[in-house]
Design a protein around this motif. Structure first.
Motif, PDB file in Angstrom:
ATOM      1  N   LYS A   3       0.846  -1.184   0.000  1.00  0.00           N
ATOM      2  CA  LYS A   3       0.000   0.000   0.000  1.00  0.00           C
ATOM      3  C   LYS A   3       0.882   1.234   0.000  1.00  0.00           C
ATOM      4  O   LYS A   3       1.795   1.354   0.803  1.00  0.00           O
ATOM      5  N   VAL A   4       0.595   2.146  -0.912  1.00  0.00           N
ATOM      6  CA  VAL A   4       1.338   3.396  -1.016  1.00  0.00           C
ATOM      7  C   VAL A   4       0.410   4.529  -0.621  1.00  0.00           C
ATOM      8  O   VAL A   4      -0.736   4.587  -1.057  1.00  0.00           O
ATOM      9  N   SER A   5       0.906   5.424   0.220  1.00  0.00           N
ATOM     10  CA  SER A   5       0.113   6.599   0.581  1.00  0.00           C
ATOM     11  C   SER A   5       0.980   7.844   0.450  1.00  0.00           C
ATOM     12  O   SER A   5       2.201   7.798   0.617  1.00  0.00           O
ATOM     13  N   PHE A   6       0.343   8.947   0.124  1.00  0.00           N
ATOM     14  CA  PHE A   6       1.014  10.218  -0.098  1.00  0.00           C
ATOM     15  C   PHE A   6       0.445  11.265   0.844  1.00  0.00           C
ATOM     16  O   PHE A   6      -0.760  11.298   1.068  1.00  0.00           O
ATOM     17  N   ASN A   7       1.293  12.128   1.377  1.00  0.00           N
ATOM     18  CA  ASN A   7       0.824  13.294   2.103  1.00  0.00           C
ATOM     19  C   ASN A   7       0.630  14.364   1.031  1.00  0.00           C
ATOM     20  O   ASN A   7       1.554  15.114   0.708  1.00  0.00           O
ATOM     21  N   LYS A   8      -0.555  14.399   0.462  1.00  0.00           N
ATOM     22  CA  LYS A   8      -0.822  15.242  -0.704  1.00  0.00           C
ATOM     23  C   LYS A   8      -0.644  16.727  -0.438  1.00  0.00           C
ATOM     24  O   LYS A   8      -0.296  17.478  -1.334  1.00  0.00           O
ATOM     25  N   ASP A   9      -0.861  17.155   0.799  1.00  0.00           N
ATOM     26  CA  ASP A   9      -0.719  18.578   1.099  1.00  0.00           C
ATOM     27  C   ASP A   9       0.735  19.037   1.092  1.00  0.00           C
ATOM     28  O   ASP A   9       1.015  20.215   0.906  1.00  0.00           O
ATOM     29  N   LEU A  10       1.682  18.126   1.287  1.00  0.00           N
ATOM     30  CA  LEU A  10       3.099  18.480   1.279  1.00  0.00           C
ATOM     31  C   LEU A  10       3.790  18.197  -0.052  1.00  0.00           C
ATOM     32  O   LEU A  10       4.908  18.647  -0.280  1.00  0.00           O
ATOM     33  N   CYS A  11       3.131  17.463  -0.926  1.00  0.00           N
ATOM     34  CA  CYS A  11       3.714  17.107  -2.227  1.00  0.00           C
ATOM     35  C   CYS A  11       3.823  18.354  -3.104  1.00  0.00           C
ATOM     36  O   CYS A  11       2.880  19.134  -3.222  1.00  0.00           O
ATOM     37  N   LYS A  12       5.000  18.527  -3.730  1.00  0.00           N
ATOM     38  CA  LYS A  12       5.192  19.670  -4.620  1.00  0.00           C
ATOM     39  C   LYS A  12       5.070  19.302  -6.097  1.00  0.00           C
ATOM     40  O   LYS A  12       5.354  20.117  -6.964  1.00  0.00           O
ATOM     41  N   GLY A  13       4.673  18.068  -6.377  1.00  0.00           N
ATOM     42  CA  GLY A  13       4.404  17.662  -7.744  1.00  0.00           C
ATOM     43  C   GLY A  13       5.609  17.633  -8.659  1.00  0.00           C
ATOM     44  O   GLY A  13       5.489  17.910  -9.852  1.00  0.00           O
ATOM     45  N   CYS A  14       6.764  17.286  -8.136  1.00  0.00           N
ATOM     46  CA  CYS A  14       7.985  17.272  -8.951  1.00  0.00           C
ATOM     47  C   CYS A  14       7.976  16.158  -9.992  1.00  0.00           C
ATOM     48  O   CYS A  14       8.653  16.254 -11.007  1.00  0.00           O
ATOM     49  N   GLY A  15       7.242  15.067  -9.719  1.00  0.00           N
ATOM     50  CA  GLY A  15       7.130  13.984 -10.684  1.00  0.00           C
ATOM     51  C   GLY A  15       8.225  12.940 -10.638  1.00  0.00           C
ATOM     52  O   GLY A  15       8.241  12.023 -11.462  1.00  0.00           O
ATOM     53  N   LEU A  16       9.164  13.046  -9.711  1.00  0.00           N
ATOM     54  CA  LEU A  16      10.234  12.049  -9.625  1.00  0.00           C
ATOM     55  C   LEU A  16       9.675  10.659  -9.314  1.00  0.00           C
ATOM     56  O   LEU A  16      10.174   9.658  -9.832  1.00  0.00           O
ATOM     57  N   CYS A  17       8.663  10.594  -8.489  1.00  0.00           N
ATOM     58  CA  CYS A  17       8.053   9.306  -8.155  1.00  0.00           C
ATOM     59  C   CYS A  17       7.359   8.691  -9.365  1.00  0.00           C
ATOM     60  O   CYS A  17       7.323   7.478  -9.526  1.00  0.00           O
ATOM     61  N   VAL A  18       6.813   9.543 -10.214  1.00  0.00           N
ATOM     62  CA  VAL A  18       6.128   9.066 -11.427  1.00  0.00           C
ATOM     63  C   VAL A  18       7.120   8.347 -12.333  1.00  0.00           C
ATOM     64  O   VAL A  18       6.838   7.266 -12.844  1.00  0.00           O
ATOM     65  N   THR A  19       8.292   8.927 -12.505  1.00  0.00           N
ATOM     66  CA  THR A  19       9.294   8.312 -13.383  1.00  0.00           C
ATOM     67  C   THR A  19       9.947   7.090 -12.741  1.00  0.00           C
ATOM     68  O   THR A  19      10.432   6.212 -13.449  1.00  0.00           O
ATOM     69  N   ALA A  20       9.957   7.036 -11.411  1.00  0.00           N
ATOM     70  CA  ALA A  20      10.616   5.925 -10.718  1.00  0.00           C
ATOM     71  C   ALA A  20       9.767   4.666 -10.645  1.00  0.00           C
ATOM     72  O   ALA A  20      10.308   3.573 -10.485  1.00  0.00           O
ATOM     73  N   CYS A  21       8.467   4.774 -10.777  1.00  0.00           N
ATOM     74  CA  CYS A  21       7.574   3.617 -10.618  1.00  0.00           C
ATOM     75  C   CYS A  21       7.694   2.642 -11.786  1.00  0.00           C
ATOM     76  O   CYS A  21       7.382   2.993 -12.927  1.00  0.00           O
ATOM     77  N   PRO A  22       8.135   1.401 -11.523  1.00  0.00           N
ATOM     78  CA  PRO A  22       8.272   0.430 -12.612  1.00  0.00           C
ATOM     79  C   PRO A  22       6.930  -0.065 -13.154  1.00  0.00           C
ATOM     80  O   PRO A  22       6.858  -0.515 -14.296  1.00  0.00           O
ATOM     81  N   LYS A  23       5.883   0.042 -12.375  1.00  0.00           N
ATOM     82  CA  LYS A  23       4.555  -0.398 -12.812  1.00  0.00           C
ATOM     83  C   LYS A  23       3.740   0.721 -13.454  1.00  0.00           C
ATOM     84  O   LYS A  23       2.631   0.500 -13.934  1.00  0.00           O
ATOM     85  N   LYS A  24       4.260   1.941 -13.419  1.00  0.00           N
ATOM     86  CA  LYS A  24       3.607   3.116 -14.020  1.00  0.00           C
ATOM     87  C   LYS A  24       2.207   3.357 -13.453  1.00  0.00           C
ATOM     88  O   LYS A  24       1.268   3.648 -14.187  1.00  0.00           O
ATOM     89  N   ILE A  25       2.083   3.235 -12.130  1.00  0.00           N
ATOM     90  CA  ILE A  25       0.780   3.448 -11.489  1.00  0.00           C
ATOM     91  C   ILE A  25       0.734   4.753 -10.685  1.00  0.00           C
ATOM     92  O   ILE A  25      -0.301   5.100 -10.132  1.00  0.00           O
ATOM     93  N   VAL A  26       1.843   5.483 -10.627  1.00  0.00           N
ATOM     94  CA  VAL A  26       1.876   6.763  -9.934  1.00  0.00           C
ATOM     95  C   VAL A  26       1.727   7.873 -10.971  1.00  0.00           C
ATOM     96  O   VAL A  26       2.431   7.884 -11.983  1.00  0.00           O
ATOM     97  N   HIS A  27       0.792   8.773 -10.723  1.00  0.00           N
ATOM     98  CA  HIS A  27       0.518   9.883 -11.643  1.00  0.00           C
ATOM     99  C   HIS A  27       0.307  11.153 -10.850  1.00  0.00           C
ATOM    100  O   HIS A  27       0.029  11.101  -9.654  1.00  0.00           O
ATOM    101  N   LEU A  28       0.403  12.284 -11.517  1.00  0.00           N
ATOM    102  CA  LEU A  28       0.091  13.551 -10.873  1.00  0.00           C
ATOM    103  C   LEU A  28      -1.406  13.794 -10.997  1.00  0.00           C
ATOM    104  O   LEU A  28      -1.989  13.613 -12.070  1.00  0.00           O
TER     105      LEU A  28
END
Length: 67
Positions: A3-28
């Motif tokens: 299970k992955v959870s994000f603290n959305k209020d602190l996220c600055k939307g840089c997108g590094l996590c999007v590119t790092a995900c091998p399953k391509k399930i993280v999006h902005l």
């Protein structure tokens, strides 16, 4: 199942996590957070393999991965 959870209020939307995900399930997200950024989110939680690449790449430590 992982299970992955994000603290959305602190996220600055840089997108590094999007590119790092091998399953391509993280999006902005389309909506903005309190800081005016598009935060990251997981679209298909059931496909997460718990690799934590997204959390490792996050410069602000807003991602938590539970196995």
């Amino acid at each position: 199942m992982a299970k992955v959870s994000f603290n959305k209020d602190l996220c600055k939307g840089c997108g590094l996590c999007v590119t790092a995900c091998p399953k391509k399930i993280v999006h902005l997200a389309d909506e903005l957070n309190k800081r005016g950024y598009h935060p990251a989110e997981v679209t298909e939680q059931d496909k997460c393999i718990g690799c934590a690449f997204c959390a490792t790449m996050c410069p602000d430590c807003v991602i938590t991965v539970e196995k």
